[in-house]
Structures are given as C-alpha cells and as structure tokens.
Design an enzyme around this catalytic site. Sequence first.
Site, PDB file in Angstrom:
ATOM      1  N   LEU A   1      36.972  36.026  33.658  1.00 42.70           N
ATOM      2  CA  LEU A   1      36.346  37.270  34.105  1.00 42.70           C
ATOM      3  C   LEU A   1      34.975  37.438  33.445  1.00 42.70           C
ATOM      4  CD1 LEU A   1      39.416  39.688  33.954  1.00 42.70           C
ATOM      5  CD2 LEU A   1      38.651  38.245  35.835  1.00 42.70           C
TER       6      LEU A   1
ATOM      7  N   ALA B   1      45.345  33.839  28.582  1.00 43.46           N
ATOM      8  CA  ALA B   1      45.079  34.648  27.386  1.00 43.46           C
ATOM      9  C   ALA B   1      43.815  35.446  27.641  1.00 43.46           C
ATOM     10  CB  ALA B   1      44.925  33.774  26.149  1.00 43.46           C
ATOM     11  N   GLY B   2      43.753  36.627  27.046  1.00 42.19           N
ATOM     12  CA  GLY B   2      42.530  37.427  27.175  1.00 42.19           C
ATOM     13  C   GLY B   2      42.186  37.670  28.625  1.00 42.19           C
ATOM     14  N   ASP B   3      40.983  37.243  29.024  1.00 39.06           N
ATOM     15  CA  ASP B   3      40.527  37.452  30.393  1.00 39.06           C
ATOM     16  C   ASP B   3      40.559  36.162  31.206  1.00 39.06           C
ATOM     17  OD1 ASP B   3      38.574  36.258  28.912  1.00 39.06           O
ATOM     18  OD2 ASP B   3      36.892  37.311  29.846  1.00 39.06           O
ATOM     19  N   GLU B   4      41.425  35.222  30.824  1.00 38.62           N
ATOM     20  CA  GLU B   4      41.536  33.955  31.526  1.00 38.62           C
ATOM     21  C   GLU B   4      42.808  33.945  32.378  1.00 38.62           C
ATOM     22  OE1 GLU B   4      41.465  30.960  28.548  1.00 38.62           O
ATOM     23  OE2 GLU B   4      39.296  30.988  28.319  1.00 38.62           O
TER      24      GLU B   4
END
Length: 856
Positions: free
Chosen positions: A477, A517-520
């Site tokens: 993102l 994870a995170g924005d992945e």
Amino acid sequence: MEEPSQQVRRLSRRTARLESLLKKYKRKSQLQYTLIQLSEQASTVAELTLLYPAIHNILSQYLPSKSFYVVLQNRFTQALELSYFVDEKDGISVPLHEAHHFKDGVTGFVFKSGETVYLTKDNMLARAKAGDFKIMGSQAEHWVGVPIYRDGAIIGVMVSQSYLADQAYSDDQIELLEVMSLYLATAIERVKKRELLESEVKIRTRALMQSNEALNKEIENRKRALERQQILFKISELATQFSDIDDVYQQVHDIIRSITFADNLYIALYDTEKNWLTFPYHIDEKTSYKPRPFAKGYSELVIRTEQSQLIDSIRAKALALDGTVERPAGYNHKLAATSWLGAPLKTATGVIGLIACQAYDHKYEFNYDDVELISFVSNQIATVLQTHLANQALKISHQQLEHRVAEKTKELQQTNLHLQMQMEERKKIEQQLYHDAHHDSLTGLPNRSLFLTQLEKTLKKHHRYPEDNFAVLFIDLDKFKDINDELGHQAGDQFLVWVAQSFSECIREHDLLARLAGDEFVILLDHLTDRQQAEDVAKRIIKVMQQPFCLKGVCMQSGASIGITYSNKLYRNTDEIIRDADAAMYYAKNAGRGRYEFYHPLLTASSNGHKQQEQHHLDKLPTHFRCTEIVNWSDNAQPIGFLEAFGEHPVLGSTSFDILKKFAAEKSQLLEIELHLLNKAQEITHSRDEDMLFGCSAMLLESAHFDALKQQLKRQEKALCLLFEESEIRFASSQQILNLRTLADMGIPIGLNNFGKDRCDLTLISQVDFTYLLLSSTFSKRVLQQTSYEVQLQGILAVTKVKSVKVIARGPAILNFRSLLEKHGLQLFFGKQQMLDKNKGRKAFIQNLDNESVPS
C-alpha cells in the site's frame, strides 16, 4: 284361457311380493341413510360429548328413543361406565356412579351374553325373578339392548327404552339399532383420535408460543447487549482519540443523548479536599451552573449515597420535607425540573462526580430503564474522565500513587504467575496462539503461514498439471504511513480492514487473499489460462485504491504498487515465487507507485546483453555501509550498532542489499555477495568500539557453504554479531539449526531479526544460544495497542532472561513510545528517528561509514 279368479289370485300374489320387496327396499334405504348420517357425524363433530347426542337425534327419527343411554367398558378397570344418558323418568337421579351398577342389571346381562335382548315389562319381571339380572331404576314397558363390538370383542351396550305400553319396538327398529351398534365403535374411535389430535395441536401451539416468547426475549437481550457493546466501543475511543477534555465532555453528552433524553445535561466534579463542586460541562435550557460548596442538593445526594437517583415531582417534595434536600434562599421553584436523573462517576479511588440529566415541564419522564443505562455508561466513562483529568492535574497524592503501585505490582505478580504456567504448559500456549499463526487478527485474512502452505500445494499441483497456471500478486500500500500519522493507528487499522474487504471483492471466490504483515498483501490466483486474467485483477485493485479513504471528515489518498509473478516450470519452492513477486513490486513502487509490473529475469537490466550481464552482478555495484546506533537506556549502557549494506542500483537508486539480492540470477552469486559483504562488515567492526550487528542470509548455514563461513569468521579479530531472519530460521533444516549452534559454540555472537512479525514462536529462542533478539516493528506496535501481545512479550522476556538474550524493540518511530515499552522491561531500542538520551545527552544517529555522515 285363464279363469278370472286365477288371474286375481296371481295378481294378488304379485302385489304381495311387490309390497314385500318395497318394504325390504325401504328398510335397506333407511339403514343406508342412517349409516350415512352416522358417518357424517363421526367426521364432523369435534368431541364425544357431541357425538352421542347426534346419534340419539338420528335414532329418534325412526324409533321410540326418548330414553336412551350408552355404556362402555373402561379398558383399565374393566367396569361398565355410562358415556351418555337421557331418560324421561330417572333423569340423573339414579346412582349410576356406583361401582358395578350396570354389571348386575339387564345392561350387564347383554354385555355378558353378547346378544341383542328385547324385553317387555312382564318379560323383564319374570326373568328378574328367575335371577338372570336385577332391575335398576324405573320399570320400562319396552326395553331393548344391543351389544357394541370392536375388532370382534364387545366393548359396551347401547340401550333404548320406552315407558308407554303402545310404543313397542319392531324387528326393523331393532335391526336398525344393531346396525348402528356395528358402526358406533368405529365412529367413537374416529372422534377420539380427532380429540387427541386437537389436544396435541393445542399443546404444541402452546409450546410454540412459549418458545417464541423465549426467542423474542433472547433477541431483546441480545439487542440490548449489542447496544451496550456499541456504547463501550464509543467510550473506548474517548481514551485514545481525544486529547482535549472539552471534546471528551462533548462526546460523553453525545453518547448519553443516543440512549435517552439528554437535552439538559451537566457533569459535576467533586473535590474531596476542598469539599467543593465544579461544573466543567453543562447544557441547560433554564439553569446556569457555577462552582459551589458541597451542600444538600440533588447532586450531593448522588455523591453521598454513591448510587444513581431518580427524582420526580413527588419525590422532590418528600426529600425537601424530610430535610434530605435543601434549596438555597431565593430559589425559584418554577425553574425546578419535573424529572431528574443523576448517576455517580465511580472509580477505584471513589466517586469523583456525577452525570445528571433533567427535563422541564413534563417534557420527558425518566424511568428505571434510563437509570440502568446511564448507570452503566457512567461506570465506564468515569475511568476515562479520570485519566484525562489526571493528565491535567499538577500532582497525584501519595495515597493514590501507592494504590496504583500496589495494583500494578499485583497485576505483574498475576502476569508472572500466568507466564510460569504458560511455560510449564507449552502445549496450551501453542493452542492459544494457533489461530494467530494462521490468520491475521485485524483483517481476519489468512496470514503468511497459511498462504505459503496453500501456495506450496498450488505449486506441486502445477508440476503435475502444467496446463493449470497460477499467479501471485504482491501488493504494497502506498502512503500508508501518512494515514497512520494523520489519522492515528486506529484509523490505520480501519483502513487495512477496508482494504481487505475491497480486495476481496476484486477476486474470485476460490482465489486466496492474505495479509503478510503491515501494509503488505498477497493474492494467489489459481486456474488461470493466460496472464491477462492476473493483469485484470491488478487493474481492479489499482482502481479501487484510487478512491480516497475518509474518516471523520478527513480524506487521505492511498494507492497500491503490485508485483506479479506468473507460474512457470522453473519454480521449485515458494520462496522463489514470493521473492520474484516482491522484486516486481519494488520495481513498480520505484517506477512511480500506483501501478503493477510482471516479474522478468531481465527486470533490472537494459536491452544490451553485455550491460545486462554486468548489472546482474550485484557485487560490481557501488556499495556503502550505514551504521544505526541502538539506543541503550540502562545505567550500564554498552554501545551497540546495527550495520546495513546499500548499493547504488542504476534503476532503483540507493537501495538496501537485502532488496537487491532478490534480483540475483543464481544462488552461487548470492553466496558470493553474502561473503563479500560479510568481509567488509568485519573490516568495519575492527575499527569500531561498540558491538556490531549485521544481517545475514540463512543460506550461509547450508552444509555446502558453512565451511567457507567458518573460515571467514575465524579470521576476524573482533566478533561481529550475525543476525538471521526469524522467518528463515523457523523454516530452516535440522542441519542449518545444528550449524547455527556450532557458531554459538565457537563464540560467534548470533541473533534473530524481525522476531514476532507474523507469529511468536518461543521454541526458536530456546533451541539456540542467541545473543540478541530484535523484535519486528509490527510486534512492537501491537504490544502498545493490544493487551494480548503484552502477555506474549512477557513470555518472550521470561525466556530471554533465562537464556541471557538481549531484547531490542524496533520500529520506524518506536522511541516515541519508550516510556510505554520500558514498563515491560525493555531497555534497548532501534529506530530511524533521532531521540535524545536522557542520561548521557547524546543522540542516536545513522552514519555513512565511507566517511560521509548523513542525517537520519
């Protein structure tokens, strides 16, 4: 020729025969009509009490039957019991209820003999004298009794009698009674079944109504619980989203307004030391509120009793009469509220004030449901208000501080006890964390572990059936950090949930969407026939991400950079697929973001074959190293540095070698680059005073390369700590784990990098003697946001303490939360944001080790 007299005789015989036939036909027709009437009654009447009068009415049309009764045998007691009785003389004065009454009479005689009995008055007297039976009730002139059969067994007797001498019973009438008795048992059985069916219907209807009432009650209770849950969500937002106390008061008013009448509301705070009431928030159409000493008003009544109070006009007068409430001099009673409701704000230290609502001129009458709701809300809001008030206070009393320390100590003791139980029952811990290992707690999507498992199955299937193609989309993102910084982490979480839902609508039902994870995010597209299908999905995702994300009037523009890798026969494991998709994604991001790129081995090369070969040799790229100091807040601070290698790529620019190595064409080239970078890192470590941490690939631990690694490490004069990715060690082979232990036995410092990124596996820490453990930035943020991760952190610290492992918190801005992390026992922090050391006065920095310093 026949004589006239003979003709007359012949005609007379024919006439007699015809009359006989006519009479017989009339009797048969009469019997048939009677049976039809009986059948209709048996099909229509609802109960036996209506069947017998109907039968009686049919018989009265064809024979003397003003006195008529039916006796049936009780199948349990075997006694003859009266089912229907009508009599001209006896009425109901005959003691028919006595036991064995019918057994000894003429009715019992018919039941015993099983035959029809017709008696005149004289015959009955004569046979009674002979001892055949006893005479019961009034003496009839004519008496006829017919047995009732069912399935060949006699079950009762049907009796008709006449008290008039000239009303005798003919053979046809007796035959009619016999025919009626033959069908009476069937009619009775049909009516009984109908009665039983209607009874069951009534019982089931009543049970269904009761079930519906219970269901409605359950629905109402769940609706009420859902409403309260929504209220709790709104209250929880007060503690994090609003820093201005006035905004908090306004939000409290809005919450109460959503559950009851709150046009007139005020919040009062009680100062126990000064014995004073203040009104920091009030909205009222008639009354203005100013600070005043504690007296005998409605507000004081709530605070004194520590209970919610509902006061109407009647109770107001009663409270005034008994002196519980006193109005100040000159009070205008026309301004008094007609309905008043107040709830105390209770905290662990006592009542800090109250929330009150009131209505004038009977505009609204509060009830006990309102009392329950506002009491529930006030109990939740009190802690939030106290927290905000504490932030504004100049000091906290010694007693309150001791109480908080005691509570925290108790909580820590309980946590330590809980952690000890967890360590002793490791199997239970693994069961508790199983769901986290396969699904993302925020979006509910599959996580990396589940995605890789499915991708591995798909790859094996592709090897068996090459015509069944697949594609992997690696999505990162754009500007996600801006959303977190502008709108807050809670908004960032809502954005990720929105993204997950939006991506799900862009793919087919059998496709797999996961959050790494995170924005992945990654997507596995199966059953593809050409690359265009994967391209279409990427276009839909990019179009969806062009929509702005808005929250509370603030809109932010994001986007998506997508890397796509398409199936081919050269892929042998899932790491290669993820690596290529990730590389294509980074190329798309560096090429301008908001776009997609397919992976190609020549992705970073020019069209010239000679230049292509040169650019693929990453060891030929210009390199430099940067060292980021790890902040140590302990008293005995030992300097620690985190060493990273960067390369000047002709397309991607200055990029970490961890990313550039993904574009390497061959495994042998990767090994050459790893050893080359490690050698340079050793040279830098030799001239540095602090401990140096350097990231390595688990490929160096493979049997074919491990000897070269040991030889190179033996040449170093000062130990360099080798950091291996937790995700690689978790899936490492048994030989790689054995080689990792060999390094530890050689005295080479080793560590785990990005621990807890997608799961928290404590067995990794206990298997090998690590020197350092670097938490992932994702895990560090979750510790500060979710209580469940605090428990996991305590488990990590408990194990690392036993193993003497140094734990480092990591994140892009983790130093901002130093005080929050320190309470969990963390002293080492690694980030890219400058932070002033409170003890030594120096700054964390990033240094270019080619003698050029650059700002962080």
